[in-house]
Each structure stands twice: as structure tokens, then as C-alpha cells.
Design an enzyme around this catalytic site. Sequence first.
Site, mmCIF file in Angstrom:
data_model
loop_
_atom_site.group_PDB
_atom_site.id
_atom_site.type_symbol
_atom_site.label_atom_id
_atom_site.label_comp_id
_atom_site.label_asym_id
_atom_site.label_seq_id
_atom_site.Cartn_x
_atom_site.Cartn_y
_atom_site.Cartn_z
ATOM 1 N N ARG A 163 0.635 -0.270 2.263
ATOM 2 C CA ARG A 163 2.066 -0.302 2.517
ATOM 3 C C ARG A 163 2.600 -1.737 2.495
ATOM 4 O O ARG A 163 3.594 -2.035 1.830
ATOM 5 C CB ARG A 163 2.350 0.318 3.879
ATOM 6 C CG ARG A 163 3.816 0.471 4.211
ATOM 7 C CD ARG A 163 3.924 0.995 5.629
ATOM 8 N NE ARG A 163 2.837 1.921 5.849
ATOM 9 C CZ ARG A 163 2.771 3.107 5.316
ATOM 10 N NH1 ARG A 163 3.737 3.536 4.564
ATOM 11 N NH2 ARG A 163 1.717 3.869 5.535
ATOM 12 N N ARG A 198 -3.364 -11.342 3.774
ATOM 13 C CA ARG A 198 -3.820 -10.534 4.896
ATOM 14 C C ARG A 198 -5.311 -10.746 5.074
ATOM 15 O O ARG A 198 -6.060 -10.774 4.093
ATOM 16 C CB ARG A 198 -3.566 -9.068 4.633
ATOM 17 C CG ARG A 198 -3.919 -8.214 5.836
ATOM 18 C CD ARG A 198 -3.465 -6.804 5.643
ATOM 19 N NE ARG A 198 -3.535 -6.034 6.850
ATOM 20 C CZ ARG A 198 -2.471 -5.541 7.472
ATOM 21 N NH1 ARG A 198 -1.263 -5.783 7.012
ATOM 22 N NH2 ARG A 198 -2.625 -4.809 8.551
#
Lengths: 309, 309, 309
Positions: A51, A101
Amino acid sequence: MRHLIDPMDLSVKEIEHLLDLADDIILHKEKYQEVCKHKKLATLFFEPSTRTRLSFEAAMMELGGNVLGFSSANSSSATKGESVSDTVRVVSGYADIIAMRHPKEGAPYAATRKVTVPIINAGDGGHNHPTQTLTDLMTIRREKGRLNNLTIGMCGDLKFGRTVHSLIKAMSRYENINFIMISPEELCLPDYIIKDVFEKKNIKYKNVRTMEEVMPELDILYMTRVQKERFFNEADYIRLKDSFILDERKLVDAKKDLCIMHPLPRVNEISTKVDDDPRACYFKQALYGKYVRMALIMTLLGVSADEDR
Amino acid sequence: MRHLIDPMDLSVKEIEHLLDLADDIILHKEKYQEVCKHKKLATLFFEPSTRTRLSFEAAMMELGGNVLGFSSANSSSATKGESVSDTVRVVSGYADIIAMRHPKEGAPYAATRKVTVPIINAGDGGHNHPTQTLTDLMTIRREKGRLNNLTIGMCGDLKFGRTVHSLIKAMSRYENINFIMISPEELCLPDYIIKDVFEKKNIKYKNVRTMEEVMPELDILYMTRVQKERFFNEADYIRLKDSFILDERKLVDAKKDLCIMHPLPRVNEISTKVDDDPRACYFKQALYGKYVRMALIMTLLGVSADEDR
Amino acid sequence: MRHLIDPMDLSVKEIEHLLDLADDIILHKEKYQEVCKHKKLATLFFEPSTRTRLSFEAAMMELGGNVLGFSSANSSSATKGESVSDTVRVVSGYADIIAMRHPKEGAPYAATRKVTVPIINAGDGGHNHPTQTLTDLMTIRREKGRLNNLTIGMCGDLKFGRTVHSLIKAMSRYENINFIMISPEELCLPDYIIKDVFEKKNIKYKNVRTMEEVMPELDILYMTRVQKERFFNEADYIRLKDSFILDERKLVDAKKDLCIMHPLPRVNEISTKVDDDPRACYFKQALYGKYVRMALIMTLLGVSADEDR
């Protein structure tokens, strides 16, 4: 050059500018669709997060830019023993901005030291996830019209949920916010947040064990996932989990303009029957995430719609 | 808004329009190379399928559009327990059209219920794979010049091969099609297709056990893979497999304008020596797949070359 | 149509043209940013190599082109038993040029036989990695201003390191190159290179066991990784590894204009403290890799900045 590592890196003023820009992008998409032409975003996802990654990629594409990167560590050189700092330094020669990330707390900060392009922390372990916080702030401002004078209920896993911690810190900078913590005792807010944020800043808060008892007061209900593995035993989990699942019945006494949020992915903590309720804002929230990332990318790259035309 | 979930969602007329558009794209590539500018295709592949994914991505790029997505479930939020419906709903905020592949039958259909953008089923388990069927129809029409008056041999695994089932249904809508099923008994066509399609529509068909006995009759030879694991025992597999491998020798009595098709990937069921035979159409078939997907994307997005200039 | 499979496929003259073009791209980026508009690069990585893949993708994007592909074999049809030749043939219908990495030596060459677009070997097992060699040549020429009259030290795993073998062959075509091999005996240069390159072409070379003894002579120090698993036993590894780790202390007697190179990823064979030394060129090297790939893509596609405007 600016990075975004911790949501608190941004001042209240800077957040206001970002949200204003995001609002303008929604109104005038065409104005922005070439502002990042010939620029590249690298999405370096050392752990998967579809996402978030797709939101960043869509954001860059809607600004006319390109995207390259990887979606999990096993397609990266990390498996060959390379340091994150080296990977990022090399990639900074291939891209104009990096969204990163990493499962390890502090990795994005460490990466900023040697890098020549802006880095956006797209989540580092249980630590920070600043673009989620910006998404949450944008959702609140758009749905309620303000970031002050709000009663915010936070429900579920308040102990480990980093989005909750970050949002509390971010909202603590606005006037007259009243926090209500709804969680099983095992998953209640860590002491340091109560001390460092609520008590230090003299912010109203209370802890409760059920949604129902506070539902009529709430302007915002922020739901989070209660993971089975957080509990000491199955019996506790079964006894407690239903209290932290939102369904239509629990919404009976809620305000007509309640704003129900969730960072997603949702498993079963919000009944799908709630999805059609106009107060359910979590899919809109995911969409706002794209726009606030567009505003952030533009700001960190120093581009603007006016300059570009 | 239209989706494409089952190949039979499209009428004969609509298929004709798609194939006409695909033909025009081949002739006038430049006319189409910007028609999807500023539009995004999301390729959500919950199971890997390189060929299909790359074909969709190339198609969107040749229309001037952008592509984002994932190529296998382990880089998606599915691993966190999110429903396909939620994933697709969120992604529909990031893309203008979605091509979705999923191992579970019916998943793409389920996804259409909450979504605000067109969904193309890029294969759902053993069920449907409508863009493969469109590819097959385009190949037949381009290579034979017609979709009627054809004798079509289908060879190999006719029991589990969804492309064969879909193509039979699709071709059953055209005049004077004669089907010849070439397979070991273990892998012959399921009864329901014989009853629901051939018998109900009064379509000529026969079952045979070797290619050679019918080769001179065929206009189309549609080959499929015979997977070892489909057989009860190794002995059967070894005894039977050679009958269903196409080589040059078996083509001696074939028509000069036979069209040999295969959905690919091929393992060993067509000898590589056949590749240089002008009747081998399977690589052209893969290429046509790109063009028919371009036509499909344009049609579902409602864009056309004329409008755009 | 040309492919690039082996670094020696290119003549000295052709390499000079490529490096000239890469230099010009660095100076005039804007001139090149649309030359590959509407063209597509497919990156077919049957084994992961983030750095190389991202370098190719960034290169194509900076030329205005698009990129599609896969980053590891498990997202490819290879898992279904398809031959590399078939995969590449299908993809050649989806892209204008292919960069392919494969764990099997010779796979990219085999792929060229049936293909209708240029193929660039992005590394085939321990065999060739021609764009790394071009990157190395570009780094040497830019940093030293010449490709002749150089003393080149090569340090670490000289037995298995394909980048070293390729660079030796490539540099052996220039005048007055003096090679110094710095490695443990277990990892010294294979005999066939000594015979086929050094002795046949009468090139000066020597083998030494420590960097320190030759440091003052070196114009180039090319470092490579010494992998633990190459050693017969732990004791040997521990005894030897420090000799092949570059740190500041070992640079004391080095020339002021030494050029330190490394193909990356680095694990610990260069101390991070060396990174800030102006002689450390390995991050610049990674950046040059992008530019030389831009030049290569343009050359193989037959596009030029002038034609395009």
C-alpha cells in the site's frame, strides 16, 4: 536539502503548507501533472509494504515523474551483505528522491548521512512512519475542517501501534485536543507517551475498556489492528477481541459526523458492513495519502506548479 | 463502467470492435502512443505470470500510460491478512484501470463490487483468462482472415486447460466451426463442455487419440502443455506423451496454411524445430496479445485516438 | 543489429565512441532526455542484482524511455520450465532492447539467436559482465585522463572475480599497462589469463601478497570482495583476510592521485573511513555506470541526440 525521517521534523506551519498544497492538488490535478517530469523517485523497500509503496509510486507518476526501486530485501543487494548506507548512496546517483522502508529502526536516519538527495522514511520498524501521520492529519483536516477542538478516540493495540504514537505526538501540537484511549490493559499506551506528551503538555486524556462507553463523545475514532500474537494466551485474546471490533451496532450512539479512520490493512477489526456508512473514512484516508505524498515530494524536491509553467 | 471478468462478457459485436481496433493499432502505432498519457494501469498479480504481466505493461506503455503494481503475493499486503476486495479498493485510488491475476477462482469478480475503476481479469485459477481468449481470437482472425468456417484441432491437456475451454466457448458463437479434440483419455474434454456447448448448440466435434489421423483436415492446431503430474503413473505418462508432442514429421500431411497456436509457455510439447516453419504462429500470438490488450485498455477507459488529438 | 554479450565484442574504437558519448551526456543531460521517448527497455533479471538493474532502469528513464521486466527468476515463467530463448523471444515483442542477467554462463548469447531486438548481457554467472567493464573503463578514463600508461593493482579474489578478468582483457588492448596482482595464493589469477593475455601480449605483471609493498607504484587500485566461502578453512580466512582490507593506514604511501575502484557491493574489504578520501572513486564509478549504459542503449538502438531534434 531536507529529509523527512520523523513526523516531528516538520513544524506546524510546514504541515499546514503541505496540507494546503495537497488540497490544491486535489482541486487542480492538471496543474501538477508535469511538475516532476524528468525526475525519478526510488522506492527502496527493504521490507514489503504494498500500500505504502504503490501510494508513493502513484504520487510520483501523477506529478509526471518516473519510479524505480525494489519491493523487498530479497531482490536487493542487502542479501550480499551491503550496508544500507552504501545501497542508498549508490541509488542517490540514480534518483532525485528516495522513499525508503526498512525493518530496522533508525535505518533511514543513518542513510541520510552520506546521501545527496532527499530521503523520505516510509516506515522504519515500529518506530516512525511520517507519511502515515501526514495522511492522518490530512484526513482529519479535510473531514472535520480543523485540527483543533477535537475528541479523538484511539482503539485497539495502543502499545505497539506506531501510527497511534506518531499521531498523538502530532496532534498534541494543536489546541484543545481530548484523547480517549480504548484498549485492553495488555495493549494500553506506553507510559512514556503519557508522561512526555499528555502530562508534560497538560493534555486531557483518559483510558477506557470499551468503545460503547465513549462513543457519543468522539469526533474521530481511530481504529487499529489487534494482533493475536500480542496476547499472552488464547483465552485472553478470545475474551477481549470482540470489544475492539467495530460494527454497526456500536455506532448507534455515535455522532452523525464522526470520522472513522484506520491506517489499513484491516483484517477483521472493522466489520465490512461499516464500509458503506458515510462516517467510514478509511478508504478516503488511503486516497488522501497519495495527495499528501505528492505535496511532500514536490516540497522536498523544491518544485512548484508555478515555477514549472 | 465495464469490467472484463469472463471472456463471454463481451458480445460478438464487441469482440469485432476490439479486434478491429487492435488491427488499426498495428497499422498506425504513432496515432495511439499518447492516448493514455497521465493514466495508470495497476498490475495486481497475486500469483506470478511474467508473460501476461509484461504484455499488459507493454500495452499500457505503448499507449503512453504508466504502470505500477506487484508481481507476486508475497510482495503484497495479502500476507498481512487483507482481503482482496480491500486491496483492490485502495489501489483503485492509485490507478485508472486494474489488471488482476489471482489463484482463487472468482476473486476478480468479487473485487469488482467495491471498485471505482475497470478491472480486467488476468487469470483466476483454472477459471477464466479472458485476455488470452481475445489473443487467440485475434490470432485466428489475422492468420486465417475469418472466425467462421474453420476446423480447429485442440491437442494435449483438454481436461484442465482453461484456455482451451474458453476458446471453445468463444468460437462456438461463430458459424460452421468443426472441433477435433486430440488428447489421451485421461485428459479429454470435460463432459459439461460437450453437453453445454457442443450438443446444445449442435456443433460438430470428434475425439481422437493422435494428431496424425486428423492433421490434413486442420485449419488451426491449438497445442497445450501436458503436465506430467496430471497422470496417475509414470508409465502412462511415458507411453502417452510422445503422441502429444508436435514435431516436423507430424506436419508432413498438414495444410500449407495451417495455423499452429500455443498459449505459451511451452516446455517440450512443440519441438523447437517447428519454430522456423511459417505455420508456427505462437510467437506472433504472444505479440498479438499485446495489441489486443491495448485495444481493451482503451475501450474500458473510454479513450480513443480521435478524441485525444 | 548489434548485441553486447562479451566486453571484447567492442573494438577499442567503439569503446572510445561510447565513452565520448557518455562524457557528452554528463555535460548536456537535457539534450538526451527525450531521445528514447516511446522506446522500452526490458530488464530480465533471472537472478537479482539491484545495483545493475537500477542502473539500467535509471539510464533508460534519463533517456526518456520506459522500463518493464522482472527482478528475480521466481517472478518469471522460468519456474514453469520455459527456455530462456522462448522467454526472450516473447519479450522481444514487448520491448525495443533487453538487458538480461542470468546465473548460467552463455545464456545471454543463446538468447540472441532468435531475437529481433538488441540484447545486453547484464552478467551471466561467473562469465561476462560487459557493462561493468565499460563502467570501469569510463572511470579510469575520467579519473586518470587516459587508458594507457597505467600501473593497475588488483586486489582480493582474483581467481573467481569476473570483473577482474574482464578488466584485464579490456585494458590489455591499451599501451604500456603494468598489472600488479595482490591476492592470497588460494585466490590468485587463473593460469589461462596469465598465458593468454599477459604472456601472449608481452604485458608486464607481477604477483604480490600485500598491498603495502606496491602501494606507492599504483595509479589504480581495484578492490574486490574476498568471500569467506572461497577458503578451505576458517583459519586461513582469518589469517589472510586483513591483508586484503583497505584502510587509511595502508594508503599512507599511495600516490596523491591514486584512483581506488570497487565494483560494489562492498562488505568490509574497504573501511568506510576511506570513503571520504578524495582518492575513493567507487561511488563515482557506480554513477558513471549509469552514463555508460545510457550511451550503450543509445548506440544499440541507433538513436542520437541530433536525429531526435
